[in-house]
Motif scaffolding. Sequence first.
Motif, short mmCIF file in Angstrom:
data_model
loop_
_atom_site.label_atom_id
_atom_site.label_comp_id
_atom_site.label_asym_id
_atom_site.label_seq_id
_atom_site.Cartn_x
_atom_site.Cartn_y
_atom_site.Cartn_z
N LEU A 48 0.51 -1.29 0.10
CA LEU A 48 0.02 -0.05 -0.05
C LEU A 48 0.67 1.26 -0.03
CD1 LEU A 48 -2.88 1.17 0.25
CD2 LEU A 48 -2.86 1.10 2.53
N ALA A 49 2.03 1.43 0.89
CA ALA A 49 2.69 2.61 1.33
C ALA A 49 3.77 3.04 -0.66
CB ALA A 49 3.68 2.51 1.95
N LEU A 52 1.80 6.67 -6.98
CA LEU A 52 0.01 7.51 -6.95
C LEU A 52 0.44 9.24 -7.42
CD1 LEU A 52 -2.84 8.26 -7.94
CD2 LEU A 52 -3.02 7.84 -4.95
N GLU A 53 1.87 9.66 -6.07
CA GLU A 53 1.82 10.79 -5.89
C GLU A 53 3.14 11.53 -6.33
OE1 GLU A 53 3.82 10.74 -1.12
OE2 GLU A 53 1.56 9.99 -0.76
#
Length: 108
Positions: free
Chosen positions: A4-5, A11-12
């Motif tokens: 997830l991280a 995504l960022e």
Amino acid sequence: NHILADKRRQLEEIVSETKKDEERLRLQAKELEPQIDARTLTAFKRIRKNARNGLGVVYIQRNACGGCFNRIPPQKQMEIKMHKKIIVCEYCGRIMIDPDLAGISTEQ
């Protein structure tokens, strides 16, 4: 949890890459707004606000509306291709344009 991280980091990165393009397009839209009559512009903004994916103008894809994917009759498609007036989808209310006008090549 580490997956997830990792995905959030990816995504960022994507968001930061597209931020510049997004700002340029927003500025370009602001410059074009005075050229559009007020009634059409307010209708477009209302459509965009109510649309699930934020699209106010869609093009015909496979004889269907690009927003709600309901079938568009051939007569209505011909009216859209003639560019005589603004045609809205009778199902979702989005403004429909010809794929050629959107710069998309049609493969038939």
